[in-house]
Every structure is written in structure tokens, then in C-alpha cells.
Design a protein around this motif. Structure first.
Motif, PDB file in Angstrom:
ATOM      1  N   ASN A 205       0.813  -1.225   0.000  1.00 40.56           N
ATOM      2  CA  ASN A 205       0.000   0.000   0.000  1.00 40.56           C
ATOM      3  C   ASN A 205       0.846   1.275   0.000  1.00 40.56           C
ATOM      4  O   ASN A 205       0.318   2.380   0.035  1.00 40.56           O
ATOM      5  CB  ASN A 205      -1.013  -0.001   1.158  1.00 40.56           C
ATOM      6  N   ASN A 206       2.173   1.127  -0.056  1.00 37.21           N
ATOM      7  CA  ASN A 206       3.068   2.278  -0.274  1.00 37.21           C
ATOM      8  C   ASN A 206       3.313   2.510  -1.763  1.00 37.21           C
ATOM      9  O   ASN A 206       4.060   3.414  -2.138  1.00 37.21           O
ATOM     10  CB  ASN A 206       4.426   2.064   0.400  1.00 37.21           C
ATOM     11  N   ILE A 207       2.684   1.673  -2.612  1.00 40.11           N
ATOM     12  CA  ILE A 207       2.914   1.753  -4.061  1.00 40.11           C
ATOM     13  C   ILE A 207       1.662   2.247  -4.782  1.00 40.11           C
ATOM     14  O   ILE A 207       0.549   1.817  -4.478  1.00 40.11           O
ATOM     15  CB  ILE A 207       3.297   0.361  -4.624  1.00 40.11           C
ATOM     16  N   LEU A 208       1.853   3.146  -5.741  1.00 37.72           N
ATOM     17  CA  LEU A 208       0.804   3.528  -6.684  1.00 37.72           C
ATOM     18  C   LEU A 208       1.222   3.001  -8.058  1.00 37.72           C
ATOM     19  O   LEU A 208       2.295   3.349  -8.556  1.00 37.72           O
ATOM     20  CB  LEU A 208       0.635   5.052  -6.739  1.00 37.72           C
ATOM     21  N   PHE A 209       0.388   2.142  -8.651  1.00 39.87           N
ATOM     22  CA  PHE A 209       0.690   1.541  -9.952  1.00 39.87           C
ATOM     23  C   PHE A 209      -0.139   2.226 -11.024  1.00 39.87           C
ATOM     24  O   PHE A 209      -1.364   2.324 -10.921  1.00 39.87           O
ATOM     25  CB  PHE A 209       0.374   0.044  -9.899  1.00 39.87           C
ATOM     26  N   LEU A 210       0.532   2.708 -12.070  1.00 34.05           N
ATOM     27  CA  LEU A 210      -0.156   3.328 -13.202  1.00 34.05           C
ATOM     28  C   LEU A 210      -0.071   2.403 -14.410  1.00 34.05           C
ATOM     29  O   LEU A 210       1.019   2.016 -14.831  1.00 34.05           O
ATOM     30  CB  LEU A 210       0.498   4.675 -13.562  1.00 34.05           C
ATOM     31  N   THR A 211      -1.221   2.037 -14.955  1.00 31.54           N
ATOM     32  CA  THR A 211      -1.283   1.129 -16.112  1.00 31.54           C
ATOM     33  C   THR A 211      -2.495   1.478 -16.958  1.00 31.54           C
ATOM     34  O   THR A 211      -3.443   2.112 -16.469  1.00 31.54           O
ATOM     35  CB  THR A 211      -1.371  -0.338 -15.660  1.00 31.54           C
ATOM     36  N   ASP A 212      -2.470   1.046 -18.214  1.00 27.26           N
ATOM     37  CA  ASP A 212      -3.649   1.227 -19.080  1.00 27.26           C
ATOM     38  C   ASP A 212      -4.526  -0.022 -19.111  1.00 27.26           C
ATOM     39  O   ASP A 212      -5.556  -0.030 -19.770  1.00 27.26           O
ATOM     40  CB  ASP A 212      -3.207   1.581 -20.508  1.00 27.26           C
ATOM     41  N   HIS A 226      -2.172   0.757  -4.501  1.00 33.22           N
ATOM     42  CA  HIS A 226      -3.069   1.766  -5.070  1.00 33.22           C
ATOM     43  C   HIS A 226      -2.891   1.744  -6.591  1.00 33.22           C
ATOM     44  O   HIS A 226      -1.794   1.484  -7.087  1.00 33.22           O
ATOM     45  CB  HIS A 226      -2.714   3.153  -4.534  1.00 33.22           C
ATOM     46  N   VAL A 227      -3.960   2.019  -7.321  1.00 38.21           N
ATOM     47  CA  VAL A 227      -3.868   1.990  -8.784  1.00 38.21           C
ATOM     48  C   VAL A 227      -4.598   3.175  -9.405  1.00 38.21           C
ATOM     49  O   VAL A 227      -5.541   3.715  -8.817  1.00 38.21           O
ATOM     50  CB  VAL A 227      -4.444   0.680  -9.384  1.00 38.21           C
ATOM     51  N   ALA A 228      -4.133   3.549 -10.596  1.00 37.99           N
ATOM     52  CA  ALA A 228      -4.876   4.469 -11.458  1.00 37.99           C
ATOM     53  C   ALA A 228      -4.714   3.965 -12.884  1.00 37.99           C
ATOM     54  O   ALA A 228      -3.642   3.478 -13.261  1.00 37.99           O
ATOM     55  CB  ALA A 228      -4.338   5.898 -11.333  1.00 37.99           C
ATOM     56  N   VAL A 229      -5.789   4.043 -13.645  1.00 36.62           N
ATOM     57  CA  VAL A 229      -5.749   3.596 -15.043  1.00 36.62           C
ATOM     58  C   VAL A 229      -5.513   4.810 -15.939  1.00 36.62           C
ATOM     59  O   VAL A 229      -6.164   5.855 -15.785  1.00 36.62           O
ATOM     60  CB  VAL A 229      -7.060   2.860 -15.420  1.00 36.62           C
ATOM     61  N   VAL A 230      -4.568   4.652 -16.850  1.00 36.04           N
ATOM     62  CA  VAL A 230      -4.131   5.756 -17.710  1.00 36.04           C
ATOM     63  C   VAL A 230      -4.852   5.680 -19.054  1.00 36.04           C
ATOM     64  O   VAL A 230      -4.850   4.637 -19.715  1.00 36.04           O
ATOM     65  CB  VAL A 230      -2.602   5.708 -17.924  1.00 36.04           C
ATOM     66  N   ILE A 231      -5.475   6.786 -19.431  1.00 36.28           N
ATOM     67  CA  ILE A 231      -6.172   6.887 -20.719  1.00 36.28           C
ATOM     68  C   ILE A 231      -5.260   7.655 -21.678  1.00 36.28           C
ATOM     69  O   ILE A 231      -4.932   8.815 -21.443  1.00 36.28           O
ATOM     70  CB  ILE A 231      -7.498   7.681 -20.565  1.00 36.28           C
ATOM     71  N   ARG A 232      -4.816   6.987 -22.724  1.00 34.50           N
ATOM     72  CA  ARG A 232      -3.939   7.623 -23.723  1.00 34.50           C
ATOM     73  C   ARG A 232      -4.507   7.381 -25.118  1.00 34.50           C
ATOM     74  O   ARG A 232      -5.233   6.396 -25.334  1.00 34.50           O
ATOM     75  CB  ARG A 232      -2.534   7.011 -23.663  1.00 34.50           C
ATOM     76  N   PRO A 233      -4.146   8.238 -26.082  1.00 29.68           N
ATOM     77  CA  PRO A 233      -4.586   7.996 -27.466  1.00 29.68           C
ATOM     78  C   PRO A 233      -4.104   6.623 -27.939  1.00 29.68           C
ATOM     79  O   PRO A 233      -2.953   6.256 -27.729  1.00 29.68           O
ATOM     80  CB  PRO A 233      -3.879   9.105 -28.259  1.00 29.68           C
ATOM     81  N   GLY A 234      -5.016   5.852 -28.541  1.00 26.56           N
ATOM     82  CA  GLY A 234      -4.646   4.539 -29.066  1.00 26.56           C
ATOM     83  C   GLY A 234      -4.836   3.397 -28.088  1.00 26.56           C
ATOM     84  O   GLY A 234      -4.741   2.230 -28.460  1.00 26.56           O
TER      85      GLY A 234
END
Length: 261
Positions: A205-212, A226-234
């Protein structure tokens, strides 16, 4: 989307590459076609080298494990000397690589050979790693705020370092505190994120993971990261459920670090 506050317990940001730091198009339209077009020439040029023989050995072993799969291509041992025999074995390796890539396989044997082929391409200036323009300024800011930054990609660690070492922004390897690939485990398994946390020396829980990729986000979340989903073109579209469930960002600049105030 908009400003996304980073939880105060987060000490490390873990980044996916394809679709997160780097356009999917770069991987799909530049890196992978380069392998398909150049694997045979690479093997012919480097065949006698120990590293190349190790790569072929790993692929041969993987091919045996895959032998029950439809379309699998076995890689024979050289049964004699001569140009014709060498060509026969090299062609089997090429066919195996093309078959694996057609299925988007992510095993270590394939990724290792790909990394070594890309190394020659980057070093010769045939390829430059592409990163979204918000990536470098945002990471610099995170690091100034005391955040550690790591990469976790299905591409080999060597391939990761090449992409960032020969990037359109220059050599940006100094921005990362470490790299992880599938040798730590698949990105869709929660245990992989526990291993990464143990390696970094922190709790998940000390980590934030960013992925699509929602399946990866789900695995990280199961491990209590923790997570967040990344919205990118394509990038692949998200379902309405995924859009409402996950924290979403379209740029790294949208992350708001409490410690930077």
C-alpha cells in the motif's frame, strides 16, 4: 478525470510502459515490426556469439514446452556443419519468433531475444524510444517530492533500459530507481506486486501503480497496492463499469502529491 490526489502513504510510483509512458503505436508499429523484419539478419550476424546461442537455447526450451500448442514451431539442434544446415535452424528460430509474436506471447525467452535485437537497433540509431511529453516533467517533480519511481513492464529489463536510454527525450534512465519485468511474475497476478514491494522494501500500500490495462490494475489492487488507469490515445477502450470503478488520468500531470505542497 482531473487532479487525482495521491494517498499520503504512497512512497513509490510503479509505471507500466506501453500505453502509459509510451504510445502503444510505438511498440506495435515500430518495435515489433523491427523484430519481424530483422530477426533473420540478426541471427545470421550474431549466431556464433555466446549471448545469441543462449537466447536460441532458451527459445528451444520454450518451444518444447509449447509443443502441444497449435502451430508451435520446434527449433532443431544443428545436426551437422554447412551453410544449408545453419539456414535450416535459423529459419526455425525465425518461424518460432514470428509464431510467438502473432500470439502476443510474453515469455522470458522471446523477450530476451527481442531485447538484444532492439539493443543493436537503438545503438545504431535506427530506433528512438518514444515517451509522452508529460512523462519526464512529471517524474522529475515526483522525485523532487521524494517519491521513488519504478518501471514494471512485460518487456525485458534490458528492453526497458534501451527505450529510456535512447529516448526522444535523450537518456532519461536516471529518472528511475529500478526496473521489473516478467521474471518477477506476470502483470495480471497479484503475487507479482507483493514481490515488487518486497524488492523495493516497502508495503504494497506504499505503491501507486499506473497502467492502461484494467486486468493489471485489478491484480495490483488485490495485492493492496493503489492503482490508477491511464487513458492515452490509441489505448483500448474501457467499459462503463471500469470507468466508474477505477481512478482515471490522461496525463501524469494530473497526479497531485500532498508532499509537494
Amino acid at each position: 478525470m482531473g487532479a487525482l490526489p495521491v494517498p499520503s502513504e504512497v512512497r513509490a510510483i510503479l509505471l507500466d510502459i506501453e500505453g502509459t509512458t509510451t504510445p502503444i503505436a510505438f511498440v506495435q508499429e515500430t518495435l515489433f515490426p523491427y523484430i519481424k523484419d530483422n530477426v533473420k539478419e540478426y541471427l545470421r550476424t550474431h549466431w556464433e556469439e555466446e549471448e545469441c546461442q543462449r537466447d536460441v537455447g532458451l527459445l528451444r526450451k520454450q518451444a518444447l514446452e509449447d509443443s502441444s500448442l497449435e502451430g508451435a514451431v520446434l527449433i532443431p539442434l544443428e545436426s551437422g556443419s554447412g551453410e544449408e544446415e545453419l539456414e535450416r535452424v535459423i529459419q526455425a528460430v525465425v518461424d518460432n519468433v514470428h509464431w510467438q509474436m502473432s500470439l502476443d506471447r510474453k515469455n522470458t525467452a522471446l523477450k530476451q531475444l527481442q531485447g538484444h535485437i532492439w539493443r543493436t537497433a537503438y545503438a545504431a540509431g535506427h530506433v528512438k524510444g518514444k515517451v509522452f511529453e508529460d512523462v519526464v516533467p512529471a517524474i522529475r517533480k515526483w522525485r523532487e517530492a521524494g517519491m521513488k519511481v519504478y518501471i514494471y513492464s512485460s518487456g525485458s529489463i534490458e528492453a526497458q533500459k534501451l527505450l529510456f536510454g535512447y529516448s526522444t527525450e535523450g537518456d532519461i534512465l536516471e529518472l528511475f530507481d529500478g526496473h521489473f519485468d516478467t521474471t518477477v511474475g506476470p502483470k495480471v497476478e497479484s503475487e507479482s506486486y507483493r514481490r515488487i514491494a518486497a524488492s523495493i522494501g516497502c508495503a504494497t500500500n506504499n505503491i501507486l501503480f499506473l497502467t492502461d490495462v484494467p486486468r493489471e490494475a485489478n491484480a495490483a489492487e488485490e495485492a493492496n497496492a493503489h492503482v490508477a488507469v491511464v487513458i492515452r490515445p490509441g489505448n483500448a477502450g474501457l467499459t462503463d463499469d471500469e470507468k466508474s470503478y477505477y481512478s482515471l488520468i490522461s496525463s501524469f500531470t494530473e497526479l497531485f502529491l500532498p508532499s509537494s505542497t
